[in-house]
Write an enzyme that holds these catalytic residues in place. Structure first.
Site, PDB file in Angstrom:
ATOM      1  N   ASP A 296      -9.868   2.184   4.110  1.00  0.00           N
ATOM      2  CA  ASP A 296      -9.950   2.493   2.694  1.00  0.00           C
ATOM      3  C   ASP A 296      -9.218   3.817   2.493  1.00  0.00           C
ATOM      4  OD1 ASP A 296     -10.984   2.259  -0.026  1.00  0.00           O
ATOM      5  OD2 ASP A 296     -12.204   3.985   0.513  1.00  0.00           O
ATOM      6  N   THR A 298      -8.912   6.180   0.137  1.00  0.00           N
ATOM      7  CA  THR A 298      -9.636   7.359  -0.325  1.00  0.00           C
ATOM      8  C   THR A 298     -10.720   7.730   0.678  1.00  0.00           C
ATOM      9  OG1 THR A 298      -9.241   6.628  -2.585  1.00  0.00           O
ATOM     10  CG2 THR A 298     -10.884   8.352  -2.261  1.00  0.00           C
ATOM     11  N   ASP A 530     -16.092   5.124   2.983  1.00  0.00           N
ATOM     12  CA  ASP A 530     -17.029   6.205   2.698  1.00  0.00           C
ATOM     13  C   ASP A 530     -17.766   6.013   1.385  1.00  0.00           C
ATOM     14  OD1 ASP A 530     -14.938   6.593   0.967  1.00  0.00           O
ATOM     15  OD2 ASP A 530     -14.875   8.775   1.205  1.00  0.00           O
TER      16      ASP A 530
END
Length: 770
Positions: A296, A298, A530
């Site tokens: 991911d 970000t 996250d």
């Protein structure tokens, strides 16, 4: 709970002191008593203990040295697992996110175990619910209960609604009063599906368990046959029992389970020193097998947080700065975008009070609020809010440069916007600069070198994601795919995933579908993330890796947590997994070669009705030099070998031919010596020389490639055996009598022939495919 909790003030300190606390057994590792039971009360220890007792009763104590294996196995296993337990427990405490509660009218952060019945618990996006409760305040709060119900869609919660532990907040904010804590909580009663410490499927463990199961079934009939033949062959009961025990003990791969456990435990400790929490031990095996890593963007490729760059008005005369400030300050727990805007606009402007609001969610990709006479404003992704036009084109150009772009818009109603029927007009474009992790480039290069394919999956604009991925040198990054155009069919989706590496505008449900589609095509998939939008994919991946600063929900479902939030830790994580698996395979080859030569020897000796070729003390000596001591070094050595599926067939293709040929060589030497002299001890000594030389050659083959330390290891074992034969007190202790030169030279000759045959047989067997 009436009268206990005030929505404004929460519990008082006195009420907290007398309330039931949220005490739940930590599931990060086994208890001390469980570790002791698992390492002491084993089938191996029972069998070896009985055989040891028989030797002490009917034989000489020197032949009972193998009984020390019980003590060594138990002590080493207990010590290593206790080290791993301390590491896991210490890191698990660090990983436990504190809970926000209101007590005595003040907001506080408390340890999860200090939450009590009746506490007023505050929630924001990403917060995990650890106890059950009743909602008393909701500001657009949405709860994801997918881990409990399987339903992926978030549920809007209003005052009076029930919330359950094991779920987590994905949007908005709110508060609830805890009504069930500790072992009464719903998720605890369901064994906490989202965070329990459970053993994932492990081909390695399953393979070892199968070896043990089949060998146990073989030991019983072959052992009975061996005992019968030895009693018939010898007038001396002690010699008969000693010979039978020698064969049975050698058949048992007593150190294989121990070495597997040690390798796993040491892997956990090593990763713990790098601030990496392994929440499931078999996850180490998953690390070695990964061939696709889904990132991911970000929080993984980019560092946490962003900076507000430019605010570019599209229409003149609009209160752009005030609207931005008002939207950014709506939420008590702002996301990274709102944080970046708040750094420049820390307070809500006067007169901008929201009558209604819609919090940001990764599925919606926008947030908004109705500010009464100031109008209704939206802030979100341009390609979601805008349907073309100059503002859309400008946003596309900005995104192509790698900048994150948001559209600030006016609309005619929040409810209409949620239903997709609102009139939306762009007022300004907002650009945010993202911080690339300094270690990202080198880490990605490592994965490329190791043959791990990287897939960048992001909810951001595909052009923005593509620009960042291209700058990091990810192959195929320039051909980014807009996930909104992807097919729903899993087979077609999997084919596209194999061809492309960068995907933008991916929804949480699509991330989960990506993982499933890749797994269906035979890939072992690791997923990093996250945010709460990553939870479903992390849970379904073969290996979920969460960032330490990520949401509590992501850390709860991941098997591995990078507590320092350092992307550069991932190569060490994968490397440790490969080290563990490659080394356990080497060790398994050693132990199972011993098991197979013992089975063949015992079977042939039992059918022929002859004396067993060696005594237990002989087996103790050779096993220590060619298996026990080398296995410790080989199990913990560094290696860069990539793990491959097919652990069990590969071990069998090596151990079966090697074990059979070792057994035949030992029997041939014993038979030749038997016809050359009448001293049983000389016959056994010749057989022991052949046993050592053939199994030592197996060790040489397993230890390849022979670098300096492996060469020194196998050389040292040969030197130790030679010293044992040369020193009188060692010869006497181990009942060795190398006095007949003809027997000894015959043993060496047969060993040389057997070594060549073992090399050829193992090479031929290695070319076979199951």
């Amino acid at each position: 709970m009436e009268g206990l909790t005030s929505v404004v003030h929460g519990l008082t300190s006195a009420q907290v002191a007398g309330a039931k606390a949220n005490h739940v057994p930590r599931r990060s590792s086994r208890s001390l008593s469980a570790i002791l039971r698992a390492n002491v009360f084993t089938l191996f220890n029972l069998v070896i203990g009985v055989l040891w007792a028989l030797i002490l009763i009917f034989g000489e104590w020197q032949d009972g040295l193998f009984g020390l294996v019980i003590v060594a196995n138990a002590l080493i296993g207990i010590v290593q697992e206790l080290r791993a337990k301390r590491t896991l427990d210490r890191l698990a405490v660090i990983n436990e996110a504190p809970v926000r509660v209101r007590r005595d009218g003040e907001e506080r952060l408390v340890d999860p175990r200090d939450v009590v019945l009746g506490d007023l618990i505050l929630l924001g996006p990403g917060d995990r619910l650890l106890v059950d409760g009743e909602v008393v305040h909701s500001d657009g709060m949405e709860i994801d209960e997918s881990l409990l119900t399987g339903e992926a869609d978030p549920v809007h919660k209003r005052p009076g609604d029930r919330v359950l532990s094991g779920s987590f907040a994905v949007a908005g904010s709110g508060a609830f009063v805890s009504t069930r804590v500790g072992t009464d909580a719903y998720a605890v009663q369901l064994a906490e599906e989202a965070s329990r410490f459970h053993l994932a499927h492990s081909e390695l463990r399953a393979g070892v368990a199968n070896f043990i199961k089949y060998i146990t079934w073989l030991v019983v009939p072959i052992g009975a046959l061996l005992i019968y033949s030895q009693l018939n062959n010898s007038a001396d009961l002690g010699t008969a029992i000693t010979g039978a025990v020698a064969g049975i003990v050698t058949m048992i791969p007593e150190g294989l389970v121990l070495m597997t456990s040690i390798a796993f435990a040491v892997g956990v400790v090593r990763l713990g020193r790098r601030r990496c929490l392994v929440q499931e031990l078999p996850a180490i095996e998953g690390l070695a097998r990964v061939d696709v890593l889904c990132l991911d963007k970000t929080g993984t490729l980019t560092a946490g947080g962003m900076d507000l760059d430019q605010v570019l008005p599209v229409r003149d005369g609009e209160p752009v700065e005030q609207a931005l400030a008002a939207l950014a300050n709506l939420d008590d727990q702002p996301n990274a975008t709102a944080e970046a805007i708040k750094s420049r606009h820390p307070a809500t402007p006067a007169g901008w009070s929201a009558r209604a609001s819609v919090p940001f969610s990764s599925a919606r990709k926008w947030s908004g609020a109705d500010f009464g006479t100031r109008g209704t404003w939206l802030l979100g992704a341009p390609d979601v809010l805008l349907k073309g036009g100059d503002a859309y084109d400008r946003a596309t150009e900005l995104a192509a440069s790698g900048t994150r772009v948001l559209a600030l818009c006016r609309t005619d109603g929040l409810e209409r916007a949620q239903n997709g029927h609102a009139e939306i007009e762009a007022v300004a474009l907002v650009t945010l600069s993202q911080r690339i992790r300094p270690d990202a480039h080198e880490t990605l290069r490592y994965f490329a070198k190791q043959g791990v394919t990287v897939k960048v999956i992001s909810g951001d604009n595909p052009l923005s994601v593509s620009a960042i991925a291209t700058g990091l040198g990810i192959p195929g990054a320039e051909r980014a795919v807009d996930a909104r155009t992807l097919p729903a069919d899993p087979a077609a989706l999997g084919e596209l995933l194999d061809r492309h590496t960068v995907f933008g505008r991916v929804t949480p449900q699509q991330k989960r579908a990506f993982v499933t589609a890749l797994q269906a095509r035979g890939h072992t998939v690791a997923m990093t993330g996250d945010g709460v939008n990553d939870v479903l994919a992390l849970k379904d991946a073969d290996l979920g890796i969460a960032m330490g600063t990520g949401s509590p929900a992501t850390k709860a479902v991941a098997q591995v947590v990078l507590l320092d939030d350092t992307f550069a830790t991932l190569p060490h994580v994968v490397g440790e997994g490969r080290r563990v698996l490659a080394n356990i395979e080497r060790v398994a080859n050693l132990f199972l070669t011993k098991t197979f030569y013992a089975i063949v020897l015992s079977l042939l000796v039992g059918l022929a009705g002859i004396a067993f070729p060696f005594a237990p003390r002989h087996s103790t000596l050779t096993n220590a030099l060619v298996i026990g001591i080398p296995a410790i070094f080989l199990a913990l050595a560094p290696t860069l070998e990539r793990s491959r599926p097919g652990f069990v067939p590969r071990v069998m293709r090596f151990a079966v031919p090697a074990g059979v040929l070792c057994a035949l060589a030992v029997l041939a030497t014993f038979w030749a010596a038997h016809h050359g002299s009448s001293d049983l001890l000389e016959h056994q000594t010749a057989a022991v020389i052949t046993l050592f030389l053939t199994t030592w050659w197996v060790l040489v083959l397993i230890a390849r490639p022979l670098n300096w330390w492996r060469g020194a290891l196998v050389g040292a074992m040969a030197v130790l055996f030679a010293i044992g034969l040369a020193l009188p007190f060692v010869r006497d202790f181990f009942a060795l009598q190398p006095g007949d030169l003809g027997n000894d030279l015959t043993a060496v000759g047969i060993s040389l022939v057997a070594a060549v045959m073992i090399s050829v047989a193992v090479k031929l067997a290695g070319t076979l495919r199951p």
